[in-house]
Design an enzyme around this catalytic site. Structure first.
Site, PDB file in Angstrom:
ATOM      1  N   LYS A  58     -14.045 -13.368  11.689  1.00 44.36           N
ATOM      2  CA  LYS A  58     -13.866 -11.908  11.729  1.00 44.36           C
ATOM      3  C   LYS A  58     -13.799 -11.305  10.325  1.00 44.36           C
ATOM      4  O   LYS A  58     -14.497 -10.345  10.030  1.00 44.36           O
ATOM      5  CB  LYS A  58     -12.544 -11.530  12.422  1.00 44.36           C
TER       6      LYS A  58
ATOM      7  N   ARG B 252      -4.354  -6.638  18.821  1.00 46.19           N
ATOM      8  CA  ARG B 252      -4.228  -8.018  19.279  1.00 46.19           C
ATOM      9  C   ARG B 252      -3.407  -8.123  20.548  1.00 46.19           C
ATOM     10  O   ARG B 252      -3.237  -9.232  21.059  1.00 46.19           O
ATOM     11  CB  ARG B 252      -3.555  -8.847  18.192  1.00 46.19           C
TER      12      ARG B 252
ATOM     13  N   ARG C  13      -4.042 -20.781   2.673  1.00 42.16           N
ATOM     14  CA  ARG C  13      -3.215 -19.880   3.473  1.00 42.16           C
ATOM     15  C   ARG C  13      -2.086 -20.635   4.144  1.00 42.16           C
ATOM     16  O   ARG C  13      -2.291 -21.709   4.697  1.00 42.16           O
ATOM     17  CB  ARG C  13      -4.086 -19.203   4.543  1.00 42.16           C
TER      18      ARG C  13
ATOM     19  N   ARG D   9      -1.525 -20.522  16.851  1.00 39.87           N
ATOM     20  CA  ARG D   9      -2.288 -19.264  16.768  1.00 39.87           C
ATOM     21  C   ARG D   9      -3.343 -19.186  17.866  1.00 39.87           C
ATOM     22  O   ARG D   9      -3.624 -18.106  18.393  1.00 39.87           O
ATOM     23  CB  ARG D   9      -2.922 -19.116  15.380  1.00 39.87           C
TER      24      ARG D   9
ATOM     25  N   ARG E  52     -10.867 -23.974   5.890  1.00 35.45           N
ATOM     26  CA  ARG E  52     -10.370 -22.819   5.141  1.00 35.45           C
ATOM     27  C   ARG E  52      -9.044 -23.164   4.450  1.00 35.45           C
ATOM     28  O   ARG E  52      -8.783 -22.714   3.344  1.00 35.45           O
ATOM     29  CB  ARG E  52     -10.172 -21.621   6.081  1.00 35.45           C
TER      30      ARG E  52
HETATM   31  P1  AMP Z   1      -5.281 -12.678  10.444  1.00 37.61           P
HETATM   32  O1  AMP Z   1      -5.487 -12.584   8.964  1.00 37.61           O
HETATM   33  O2  AMP Z   1      -5.944 -11.554  11.198  1.00 37.61           O
HETATM   34  O3  AMP Z   1      -5.632 -14.023  10.989  1.00 37.61           O
HETATM   35  O4  AMP Z   1      -3.710 -12.481  10.691  1.00 37.61           O
HETATM   36  C1  AMP Z   1      -2.763 -13.402  10.161  1.00 37.61           C
HETATM   37  C2  AMP Z   1      -1.433 -13.241  10.868  1.00 37.61           C
HETATM   38  O5  AMP Z   1      -0.928 -11.907  10.645  1.00 37.61           O
HETATM   39  C3  AMP Z   1      -1.459 -13.411  12.380  1.00 37.61           C
HETATM   40  O6  AMP Z   1      -1.368 -14.761  12.776  1.00 37.61           O
HETATM   41  C4  AMP Z   1      -0.232 -12.606  12.799  1.00 37.61           C
HETATM   42  O7  AMP Z   1       0.975 -13.310  12.535  1.00 37.61           O
HETATM   43  C5  AMP Z   1      -0.285 -11.423  11.829  1.00 37.61           C
HETATM   44  N1  AMP Z   1      -1.100 -10.309  12.377  1.00 37.61           N
HETATM   45  C6  AMP Z   1      -2.276  -9.817  11.895  1.00 37.61           C
HETATM   46  N2  AMP Z   1      -2.731  -8.808  12.643  1.00 37.61           N
HETATM   47  C7  AMP Z   1      -1.832  -8.648  13.651  1.00 37.61           C
HETATM   48  C8  AMP Z   1      -1.748  -7.785  14.780  1.00 37.61           C
HETATM   49  N3  AMP Z   1      -2.694  -6.872  15.049  1.00 37.61           N
HETATM   50  N4  AMP Z   1      -0.662  -7.921  15.590  1.00 37.61           N
HETATM   51  C9  AMP Z   1       0.304  -8.809  15.339  1.00 37.61           C
HETATM   52  N5  AMP Z   1       0.273  -9.677  14.327  1.00 37.61           N
HETATM   53  C10 AMP Z   1      -0.781  -9.601  13.471  1.00 37.61           C
END
Ligand code: AMP
Length: 181
Positions: free
Chosen positions: A8, A83, A128, A139, A122
């Site tokens: 994404k 989400r 990360r 996740r 990654r």
């Molecule tokens: P991402 O970079 O999109 O994979 O997000 C990393 C982490 O940030 C996720 O595993 C969640 O803990 C948190 N996070 C990101 N976007 C959201 C969202 N829309 N709702 C809740 N938690 C989020």
């Protein structure tokens, strides 16, 4: 939309560059808050490190403020938001108040085995904190329980486009562009 590791973020950056619109990644905004040790970052960190979702209230607040900024006037891509169903409903409501609506919900489709492989790769590259195997598994569970239902949510609204997320970065960008155009 798409499971963790679907690509994404990478694709959102490419598409945004091409269309000249900002990418709004709640994950990136949260990671910056964690790094800067803000109040929001302190609240978000334990959820992120455990592979769980940060509270709806926090991320809805982030998006609410961000999409009103001047650079969002000609459009934007939301990456990793919504989400959960309450987040999607809150987004519809705030867009309606602004006289806007979503044009399209792009869903990147990738099988689970491929996701774990990509996320572990990654981990080596980006370092990360949430790209370790137990957190990756969590996740994926979180995604399947809380986020996958949004596919149906947007299908019902008639704006869902499924895009095959398997292939090279370039191939996937071509598919996304075709879906958008
Ligand atoms: P991402 O970079 O999109 O994979 O997000 C990393 C982490 O940030 C996720 O595993 C969640 O803990 C948190 N996070 C990101 N976007 C959201 C969202 N829309 N709702 C809740 N938690 C989020």
């Amino acid at each position: 939309m798409g499971p963790p590791g679907a690509g994404k973020g990478t694709q959102a950056i490419l598409i945004c560059k091409e269309y000249g619109i900002p990418q709004i990644s709640t994950g990136e905004i949260l990671r910056a808050a964690v790094k800067n040790g803000t109040e929001m970052g302190i609240k978000a960190r334990e959820f992120m490190d455990a592979g769980k979702l940060v509270t709806d209230e926090i991320v809805i607040g982030i998006v609410h403020d961000r999409i009103q900024e001047a650079d969002c006037k000609s459009g934007y891509i939301l990456d990793g938001f919504p989400r959960t169903t309450p987040q999607a409903e809150a987004l519809d409501k705030m867009l309606a108040q602004m006289g806007q609506k979503l044009d399209v919900a792009l869903n990147l489709d990738v099988a689970d085995e491929e996701l774990v492989k990509r996320l572990l790769e990654r981990a080596k590259k980006d370092g990360r904190a949430d790209d370790t195997e137990p957190v990756i598994k969590e996740r994926l569970v979180t995604y399947n329980n809380q986020t996958r239902p949004l596919i149906e949510y947007y299908e019902k609204q008639g704006i869902l486009k499924n895009v095959n997320g398997l292939g090279s970065m370039e191939e996937i960008t071509v598919r996304l562009r075709a879906a958008l155009d």
